[in-house]
Scaffold this motif. Structure first.
Motif, short mmCIF file in Angstrom:
data_model
loop_
_atom_site.label_atom_id
_atom_site.label_comp_id
_atom_site.label_asym_id
_atom_site.label_seq_id
_atom_site.Cartn_x
_atom_site.Cartn_y
_atom_site.Cartn_z
N MET A 89 0.52 -1.02 0.12
CA MET A 89 0.15 -0.11 -0.08
C MET A 89 0.90 1.46 0.18
SD MET A 89 -3.14 0.98 0.13
CE MET A 89 -4.24 0.17 0.58
N GLY A 90 1.81 1.28 0.63
CA GLY A 90 3.02 2.95 0.66
C GLY A 90 3.20 2.85 -0.64
N ARG A 91 4.21 1.98 -1.66
CA ARG A 91 4.74 1.81 -2.86
C ARG A 91 3.60 2.12 -3.65
NH1 ARG A 91 9.42 2.34 -5.43
NH2 ARG A 91 9.71 0.37 -4.30
N LYS A 92 2.34 1.62 -3.45
CA LYS A 92 1.53 2.37 -4.50
C LYS A 92 0.61 3.82 -3.98
CE LYS A 92 -4.02 1.05 -4.36
NZ LYS A 92 -4.71 0.74 -4.42
N LEU A 141 8.85 9.03 -13.18
CA LEU A 141 8.55 8.24 -12.54
C LEU A 141 8.62 6.69 -12.73
CD1 LEU A 141 6.02 10.88 -13.67
CD2 LEU A 141 4.77 8.49 -14.97
N LEU A 142 9.29 6.29 -13.54
CA LEU A 142 10.32 4.81 -13.80
C LEU A 142 11.10 5.07 -12.10
CD1 LEU A 142 11.82 5.27 -17.26
CD2 LEU A 142 9.73 4.04 -16.28
N TRP A 143 11.64 5.96 -11.33
CA TRP A 143 12.25 5.94 -10.47
C TRP A 143 10.74 4.94 -9.07
CZ3 TRP A 143 11.19 9.68 -6.61
CH2 TRP A 143 11.84 8.86 -5.81
N ALA A 144 9.95 6.34 -9.49
CA ALA A 144 9.38 6.02 -8.85
C ALA A 144 8.15 4.66 -8.52
CB ALA A 144 8.09 6.82 -8.65
N PHE A 176 2.78 6.72 -2.85
CA PHE A 176 3.86 6.54 -3.18
C PHE A 176 3.47 7.24 -4.72
CE2 PHE A 176 8.10 6.52 -4.42
CZ PHE A 176 8.10 8.01 -3.99
N CYS A 177 3.60 6.10 -5.79
CA CYS A 177 3.43 6.17 -6.62
C CYS A 177 2.60 7.01 -7.34
CB CYS A 177 3.67 5.02 -7.48
SG CYS A 177 4.60 3.76 -6.92
N MET A 178 1.44 6.89 -6.66
CA MET A 178 0.23 8.01 -6.83
C MET A 178 0.27 9.26 -6.97
SD MET A 178 -2.78 5.14 -5.83
CE MET A 178 -4.47 6.06 -6.65
N PHE A 179 1.21 9.49 -5.64
CA PHE A 179 1.70 10.95 -5.43
C PHE A 179 2.30 11.79 -6.34
CE2 PHE A 179 4.52 13.48 -2.61
CZ PHE A 179 3.45 14.70 -2.97
N ILE A 180 3.72 10.66 -6.16
CA ILE A 180 4.81 11.26 -7.11
C ILE A 180 4.55 11.58 -9.04
CG2 ILE A 180 6.75 9.99 -8.69
CD1 ILE A 180 7.25 11.91 -5.75
N ALA A 181 3.29 10.36 -9.28
CA ALA A 181 2.79 10.71 -10.50
C ALA A 181 2.04 11.90 -10.38
CB ALA A 181 2.29 9.69 -11.51
N GLY A 182 1.30 11.81 -9.97
CA GLY A 182 -0.03 13.39 -10.46
C GLY A 182 1.04 14.84 -9.35
N ALA A 183 1.72 14.17 -9.02
CA ALA A 183 2.38 15.42 -8.54
C ALA A 183 3.38 16.10 -9.14
CB ALA A 183 3.31 15.48 -7.39
N TRP A 184 4.58 15.70 -9.84
CA TRP A 184 5.63 15.62 -10.49
C TRP A 184 5.26 16.07 -11.99
CZ3 TRP A 184 9.90 17.31 -11.33
CH2 TRP A 184 10.69 17.03 -11.80
N THR A 185 3.51 15.74 -12.30
CA THR A 185 3.15 15.49 -13.91
C THR A 185 2.56 17.14 -13.79
OG1 THR A 185 2.30 13.64 -14.18
CG2 THR A 185 1.47 15.01 -15.50
#
Length: 264
Positions: free
Chosen positions: A1-4, A46-49, A6-15
């Motif tokens: 759940m933590g990785r999920k 995104l790939l790193w996240a 984290f990835c959702m936040f990074i994808a949305g925020a960085w975009t």
């Protein structure tokens, strides 16, 4: 759940952070500059996240100065940033029209000159492919996913014939690109992220001049067979070589076999 999360936040925020910068760059420097941002700033993060470790082979088959149609199998949403990084050419994606309305991602694709195809409307789909043809003749490479959808299990699905009509009309090389591993990191319709390797193999371009002008199916079968072979070499599941061409109006569903002839 933590990785999920984290990835959702990074994808949305960085975009969201990059989007206004991308618009400004596009207005000042033109459309190709947005590809640089996507390749060097957006995709690597995104790939790193997601914990994707990229392994690319066949870069000698990419000529950034040669208009080319790149054709790849489709396993995951992660394919988009992965192939931006793996294939160093200023290409434009041919994407589903539904993506146009996705915040930031769809807006970026529109601003950068990527091509949307309305597959539910045959006439509009043809018009979109004609627009792609004009880009190719103008010197721009195109990137296509001829399966039309992401594979649920990683096997190569039947190919739609439309993109190959474009290739035969434009008479430019088709470069088969195979990706393996993104489905394991981010399966279709899921944010359950599992870090791992992503292998990309860029095959030798195929000269379309060896095919008749109306041989869409023959060209589709040749490209798909090479992608299946490359996928197996990368440790993937390959695909059914015979079930090669999608039924008209469908994605991921092969054409029905002809009825068996009755013996007299």
């Amino acid at each position: 759940m933590g990785r999920k999360l984290f990835c959702m936040f990074i994808a949305g925020a960085w975009t969201a952070v990059l989007f206004p910068f991308t618009i400004l760059t596009s207005l000042v420097l033109g459309g190709d500059s947005t590809l640089w941002i996507c390749r060097h700033l957006w995709s690597p993060v995104l790939l790193w996240a997601g914990g994707a470790q990229m392994v690319v082979e066949g870069l000698e088959h990419v000529d950034p100065k040669r208009p080319t149609i790149y054709v790849a199998n489709h396993q995951s949403t992660l394919d988009i940033p992965a192939l931006f990084v793996a294939v160093p050419a200023n290409f434009r994606y041919v994407a589903k029209s539904q993506l146009k309305w996705v915040p930031f991602i769809g807006w970026y694709l529109w601003i950068a000159g990527h091509i949307f195809v309305n597959r539910s409307n045959r006439q509009k789909a043809i018009s979109s492919l004609q627009a792609a043809g004009r880009k190719i003749r103008g010197g721009t490479s195109i990137f296509l996913y001829p399966e039309g959808t992401r594979s649920p299990d990683g096997r190569i699905l039947p190919f739609k014939k439309g993109p190959f009509a474009l290739a035969l009309e434009a008479r430019v090389p088709i470069c088969p690109v195979t990706i393996e591993g993104t489905r394991k990191i981010m399966p279709k319709n899921s944010w359950n992220i599992v870090p791992g390797p992503v292998h990309v193999k860029i095959g030798k371009p195929i000269d379309t001049s060896g095919f008749a002008a109306n041989d869409r199916e023959g060209l589709a079968r040749a490209i798909r067979a090479q992608i299946i072979q490359q996928n197996v070499e990368l440790g993937g599941l390959g695909g059914d070589v015979e079930d090669a061409v999608a039924a008209a109006g469908y994605e991921g569903i092969g054409q029905p076999s002809p009825p068996a002839r009755k013996s007299s």
